[in-house]
Scaffold this active site. Structure first.
Site, mmCIF file in Angstrom:
data_model
loop_
_atom_site.group_PDB
_atom_site.id
_atom_site.type_symbol
_atom_site.label_atom_id
_atom_site.label_comp_id
_atom_site.label_asym_id
_atom_site.label_seq_id
_atom_site.Cartn_x
_atom_site.Cartn_y
_atom_site.Cartn_z
ATOM 1 N N ASP A 1 30.597 -62.538 98.101
ATOM 2 C CA ASP A 1 32.017 -62.492 97.753
ATOM 3 C C ASP A 1 32.253 -62.891 96.309
ATOM 4 O O ASP A 1 31.382 -63.461 95.651
ATOM 5 C CB ASP A 1 32.824 -63.400 98.688
ATOM 6 C CG ASP A 1 32.390 -64.862 98.614
ATOM 7 O OD1 ASP A 1 31.170 -65.109 98.494
ATOM 8 O OD2 ASP A 1 33.255 -65.755 98.673
ATOM 9 N N GLU B 1 31.389 -67.664 100.165
ATOM 10 C CA GLU B 1 31.018 -68.859 99.424
ATOM 11 C C GLU B 1 32.209 -69.437 98.683
ATOM 12 O O GLU B 1 32.410 -70.654 98.647
ATOM 13 C CB GLU B 1 29.897 -68.512 98.432
ATOM 14 C CG GLU B 1 29.281 -69.717 97.733
ATOM 15 C CD GLU B 1 29.934 -70.060 96.401
ATOM 16 O OE1 GLU B 1 29.583 -71.106 95.825
ATOM 17 O OE2 GLU B 1 30.798 -69.292 95.928
#
Length: 488
Positions: free
Chosen positions: A78, A145
């Site tokens: 991400d 994350e």
């Protein structure tokens, strides 16, 4: 203009350019997951996926290296999705407008996603470079994350078998990171019943905006003296409220828990009889603040603009006083420096966002705390929570995540330093980082792991100023290849 995919090392940059075309906001990684799975299929690589959506792509050991300990390469899928106010982009559908700018690659008015897209590209290049002789390589790609480390927290059983890990989520080439801060979020909710504006003709209506700040990563950049838009806006509102009778209708500042807020704005009403005095006070405050931050925030803009329409509702005075008081009082920035590693921030807190969802009668305040000392992390979270509680807010803390305790004498650290010295003729910097990395969570699941973190040079991470240095990518690629092939 030179194209990204034409840069050297060609394999790495071609993969990165493809990654920039795949939308991948936190918690919405379906497209990048499909991209990686298709990549594995095309190249005949095994790929496994856990319930959370983390992926491991496997390159089997080269001939003669089957008996060696496996190597794990790791990054996250991400990216932080931030943009300048005037930029139009749908981060869930549109590619990142990346381009070459001299010695850097950056994006036009948005985050680039080199955090951690360049790490992903390096992993994928190792998986398919036929010239490399490797032990068994497990390339781990985690989800989410940036907004809570939930992928690493929920890594499936048996996903990893290797004994060494190279995390590729660091941002300074020539530095090997061997430790990081742990983190926790402290969330406050203030509830209210909006008051209708009755004598609207007695007021003048404005929008007050703070913009043009650096922002940046709330771990990496917290000690650099950058301003916090929520704190600056509060400072102005608090003075205008006390001296000119300002009434607050809306406060909207910051977006992400792990980014220093760059912009904030408020919708306000000022009694007509005080409007001239308020304008003079505002100008004086804006000039004072600009002078204070002239060195660190040369692009700072604080504006007072007439609103297009009057407020229909505003906060009750008592709620407004509590809100502005607590936003002014709650700490932000560096709380302590490390005594064991000079120059390292030990403990910090970030006033990340203030939101007033329309029609919900609540104010949501998000803060994040970091520390490499677990007890200090808990202490600053409790201090922030106590400050909000004194203002009558409902307070909760997230579960948080552990730090990664440095071990400068581990075999991987010693060998990585030796390889760097052999290649570049100088010692790498062995450091810990104040930002959070997923490494501590992996160690809680796989305590035998020997881990380092490295990566090319990135600047302006988590802001539209994000960029990656082209030359550093080439050096890191050569270094990574040596580490992968190293038998020492």
């Amino acid at each position: 203009m030179e194209q990204i995919k034409e840069l050297e090392p060609r394999l790495v940059w071609e993969l990165f350019e493809q990654i920039t075309r795949v939308p991948r906001p936190s918690k919405k990684e379906a497209r990048i997951q499909a991209f990686i799975e298709e990549f594995a299929r095309v190249h005949g690589l095994a790929c496994r996926r856990d319930e959370k959506g983390n992926l491991v792509v496997i390159r089997e050991a080269s001939t003669g290296r089957e008996g060696e300990s496996g190597l794990i390469l790791q990054s996250h899928m991400d990216m932080v999705c931030e943009k300048d106010a005037e930029v139009r982009i749908d981060f869930e559908r549109d590619p990142i407008p990346a381009y070459v700018d001299g010695e850097w690659v950056r994006a036009r008015g948005t985050t680039l996603g080199a955090d951690c897209g360049i790490g992903m590209a390096l992993q994928m290049a190792v998986l398919v470079d036929k010239e490399l002789s490797t032990p068994r390589v497990e390339a781990l790609f985690t989800v989410d994350e940036e907004q809570g480390l939930t992928g690493a927290m929920n890594l499936g059983e048996g996903m990893l078998t290797g004994g060494r890990m190279i995390n590729l989520d660091s941002e300074d080439e020539g530095e090997i990171f061997i430790g990081c801060a742990g983190g926790i979020d402290t969330l406050a909710t203030m509830r209210y019943r909006a008051e209708k504006v009755v004598h609207s003709d007695d007021y003048q209506y404005y929008t007050i905006r703070v913009a043009g700040l650096h922002g940046g990563h709330s771990g990496d950049d917290i000690e650099k003296g950058f301003a916090n838009s929520n704190k600056l806006l509060t400072r102005v509102l608090w003075r205008l409220s006390r001296e000119c009778g300002l009434r607050l209708g809306r406060f909207d500042g910051g977006n992400l828990r792990n980014a220093i807020p760059r912009e904030a704005e408020a919708s306000v009403a000022i009694p007509s009889v005080s409007a001239e005095r308020a304008g003079e006070l505002f100008r004086r405050l804006a000039e004072e603040i600009a002078a204070e931050f002239a060195q660190t925030e040369p692009g700072l803009r604080i504006g007072l603009e007439p609103a297009f329409e009057p407020l229909k509702e505003w906060l009750p005075e008592e709620v407004q006083e509590r809100l502005l008081g607590v936003l002014y009082a709650v700490p932000h920035g560096v709380m302590a420096m490390s005594r064991s590693m000079p120059g390292l921030v030990e403990t910090s807190t970030n006033l990340a966002s203030v939101k007033m969802p329309e029609g919900e009668g609540r104010i949501l305040i998000t803060t994040s705390q970091r520390s490499s000392v677990e007890s200090a992390k808990r202490d600053i979270a409790d201090r922030v929570g106590a400050t909000f509680a004194l203002a009558g807010a409902e307070v909760c803390h997230t579960d948080g995540y552990p730090g990664w305790r440095p071990n400068p004498d581990s075999p991987l650290v010693r060998r990585a330093a030796a390889v760097y010295r052999e290649m570049f003729g100088r010692d790498p910097k062995i450091k810990a980082i104040h930002a959070g990395l997923e490494c501590g969570l992996f160690l809680s699941r796989y305590p035998h792991l020997d881990i380092i973190s490295t990566g090319p040079t990135l600047r302006g991470v988590h802001s539209p100023a994000e960029r990656v240095e082209i030359a550093s990518v080439g050096r890191v690629w050569e270094y990574l290849k040596r580490l992968v092939e190293d038998r020492g």
